[in-house]
Design an enzyme around this catalytic site. Structure first.
Site, PDB file in Angstrom:
ATOM      1  N   TYR A   1       0.853  -1.195   0.000  1.00  0.00           N
ATOM      2  CA  TYR A   1       0.000   0.000   0.000  1.00  0.00           C
ATOM      3  C   TYR A   1       0.888   1.244   0.000  1.00  0.00           C
ATOM      4  O   TYR A   1       1.805   1.368   0.818  1.00  0.00           O
ATOM      5  CB  TYR A   1      -0.893  -0.033   1.239  1.00  0.00           C
ATOM      6  CG  TYR A   1      -1.937   1.071   1.351  1.00  0.00           C
ATOM      7  CD1 TYR A   1      -2.258   1.899   0.279  1.00  0.00           C
ATOM      8  CD2 TYR A   1      -2.612   1.272   2.544  1.00  0.00           C
ATOM      9  CE1 TYR A   1      -3.219   2.886   0.393  1.00  0.00           C
ATOM     10  CE2 TYR A   1      -3.587   2.264   2.673  1.00  0.00           C
ATOM     11  CZ  TYR A   1      -3.874   3.064   1.589  1.00  0.00           C
ATOM     12  OH  TYR A   1      -4.838   4.044   1.717  1.00  0.00           O
ATOM     13  N   CYS A   2       0.637   2.155  -0.933  1.00  0.00           N
ATOM     14  CA  CYS A   2       1.337   3.438  -1.009  1.00  0.00           C
ATOM     15  C   CYS A   2       2.854   3.193  -1.069  1.00  0.00           C
ATOM     16  O   CYS A   2       3.316   2.425  -1.905  1.00  0.00           O
ATOM     17  CB  CYS A   2       0.920   4.311   0.166  1.00  0.00           C
ATOM     18  SG  CYS A   2       1.479   6.033   0.037  1.00  0.00           S
TER      19      CYS A   2
END
Length: 618
Positions: A353-354
């Site tokens: 994520y990210c």
């Protein structure tokens, strides 16, 4: 990765804009109770003294060193470059002046006509989603209407001056950002005497709202250790491990950089291949495990997936020298190794994520460069950038001078304080995440509503100097990963060497990892990804459980050409993208096994999830 993302009056679809208090307008003020009003003014002065003491005390004790002078100098230098362009040519100077004065004269004429009873059209109007001017008095009262339009004319003129200035691209980007920040700060909606709602509130309560607000201001400066830490939610309503991050599980491994959580099964059988999640190290992992209703982790476990989660340490100065390679080896690769042993498998799914996804991509490229196969069967990326050429407004903070200054400051403490990163993320959406709370908290004197995402957003974490410097320089500043020039642990990295089934989610209103940046980066890999564009922003677009029936997502062909071209032929679906991802994951390997218990008989549980590391405050 910030929140993302309560704004008192905005109609925005972001979580921030949906969670701020929207108290009803106070009743029309009756006669002022002068003794009460005077008493509240005295209390206001007393509370302001406490706020000033909370601000000054850490500075007098040498605990806080201000960067304000450097920040102001950079703003003045940047905007000075714009002014220099317009002042260098007398004709350009005259044109700029004429446009502004002409707008004022048109507004003056329109206001006079309105005062005489004529119907007029606005000379300047706020955008449809601008929640600052929702009070009816901004339109019905000629004084406030003229004030509003004067502000809009001026701010629009300033933004046009920057846009039309022929200066280098980075300076223009910085100037655009700074002008937006200044315009947001000086909005008449931010001041008692120029905001009709605040005036009514102050008169109706005889100034009690300002006393409450100043008291909260003093408390928030105290909580920020001398800097203002704007409260965006009622933090007393949340506790990590009690009503946040409550999915049952065990910490089965830990080292100085991370804990690895294995969540307890909630189905009789599970997919044979487990899922290892690499969250951002610049935020805490529990954004993926918020309340039970919003938890991506709980939802995945309930659908028969064995989930392992990395929980990064909140580092102190003793970890200042831990660099990107350390985080890869002792974080990502160690998590892979432990998860395989605990699940008794040779292969697994990986999800990032990210910036956790960026680290995952770099790790996979490093493994490919060394011809090492650790068993990754598929990879899923959530709002992940690998090409930082169009990385949005965060690039405003990235140039050689700013990074060098940051490195000097990190050299003194060994870490970057979490509040600095949080402030940067908040500034990306100042009209959602800063000024609505200044008005609501300190001028209306109202405490914000409880909101889990914004509690997480304020629960910042520190960053070790070496790792953060590597990331900023090699990704944001020089974009070496996208160019195939990044060296890590002696190996050159090439994203095209990553040839795995891939699922990638971008969000349409993302200010952290813009959808265009995510889309373009996918074209650098050696595999064709399933690309999904979700509605809303960086947090709400990802944390969107199906049961809520909110937003939408788009699916289409492979990510080729431009994002706009892809959208033109994409199919829109209502609700959450989570079921689409689950269906894709199950198609990669359909085998199922009896449910696994945390540790798998190989690792003895250390403590209950969510573990100690995530509870450390900055």
């Amino acid at each position: 990765m910030p929140p993302t993302e309560p704004k008192p009056t905005s109609a925005s679809s972001s979580p921030a804009s949906r969670s701020a208090p929207e108290a009803a307008s106070p009743p029309p003020a009756g006669p002022i109770d002068l003794p009460t009003f005077a008493g509240n003014l005295a209390r206001l002065v007393e509370e302001s003294g406490k706020a000033m003491a909370a601000y000054m005390r850490p500075r007098e004790e040498g605990l806080v060193q201000d960067d304000v002078a450097e920040d102001i100098a950079d703003v003045m230098k940047t905007i000075g470059n714009v002014a220099e362009y317009w002042l260098a040519d007398p004709q350009r100077t005259l044109d700029a002046q004429s446009r502004l004065i002409g707008g004022y004269l048109e507004l003056w004429s329109s206001t006079l006509k309105r005062l005489s009873g004529q119907e007029t059209k606005p000379v300047a109007a706020p955008p449809p989603r601008d929640g600052r001017f929702m009070d009816p008095e901004w339109n019905n009262n000629p004084f406030f209407d003229a004030l509003k339009q004067t502000y809009l004319l001026t701010s629009n003129w300033a933004e046009n001056m920057v846009e039309e200035a022929e200066i280098d691209a980075h300076t223009k980007h910085k100037a655009e950002f700074y002008v937006r920040q200044i315009a947001s700060a000086v909005s008449p909606s931010n001041f008692v005497l120029t905001n009709p709602e605040l005036l009514r509130t102050t008169l109706a309560s005889n100034g009690e709202n300002l006393v409450r607000g100043m008291k909260m201001l003093a408390e928030d400066i105290e909580a920020g250790g001398g800097d203002l830490k704007i409260r965006q939610t009622d933090s007393s309503k949340f506790q990590v491990g009690e009503n946040l991050a409550t999915t049952p599980g065990k910490v089965i491994f830990e080292n100085e950089l991370m804990q690895l959580i294995q969540y307890a099964p909630q189905t009789e059988d599970v997919l044979a291949l487990p899922l290892v999640i690499i969250p951002p190290w610049i935020n805490k992992f529990y954004v993926l495990d918020l309340t039970a209703e919003k938890s991506f982790v709980r939802w995945a476990v309930e659908h028969g997936i064995t989930v392992f989660m990395v929980s990064w340490v909140n580092p102190g100065p003793e970890l200042a020298g831990k660099g990107f390679e350390d985080y890869m080896r002792d974080g990502v690769l160690k998590a892979f190794e432990v998860a395989k042993k605990a699940a008794h498998v040779e292969h697994f799914h990986a999800l990032g994520y990210c910036v956790g996804g960026t680290m995952l991509a770099i790790t996979l490229a490093w493994l490919a460069a060394g011809r090492k196969d650790v068993g990754v069967r598929t990879v899923s990326f959530l709002t992940t950038q690998v090409d930082f050429a169009q990385a949005g407004d965060l690039k405003v903070f990235i140039d050689e001078e700013q990074i060098a200054n940051l490195e000097r400051k990190m050299l003194e403490t060994g870490v970057m304080e979490g509040r600095k990163m949080a402030n940067a993320f908040n500034m990306l959406r100042a009209n959602d995440l800063i000024w609505p709370y200044v008005v609501n908290n300190y001028l209306k004197g109202q405490a914000p509503f409880p909101f889990d995402i914004l509690y997480w957003n304020s629960d910042s974490t520190r960053l070790p100097a070496a790792n953060h410097s590597f990331y900023l320089r090699n990704c944001y500043l020089d974009n070496k990963l996208a160019q195939g020039k990044l060296l890590l642990a002696g190996l050159p990295l090439n994203l095209r060497a990553i040839d795995l089934p891939m699922y990638s989610v971008a969000t349409r209103e993302d200010h952290i990892a813009p959808a265009t940046s995510v889309f373009n980066g996918l074209q650098l890999f050696g595999a064709r990804a399933r690309f999904v564009l979700a509605g809303s922003g960086h947090i709400a677009g990802v944390i969107n459980p199906p049961a809520r029936g909110k937003y939408q997502y788009w699916t289409g062909g492979p990510p080729e050409g431009t994002l706009e071209g892809w959208i033109d032929t994409a199919e829109q679906h209502p609700g959450s993208w989570w079921p689409d991802w689950l269906q894709w994951l199950e198609q990669q390997d359909t085998h199922r096994l009896p449910a696994r218990e945390p540790g798998g008989g190989v690792f003895s549980p250390i403590e209950d999830a969510p573990g100690r590391y995530v509870k450390v405050k900055s």
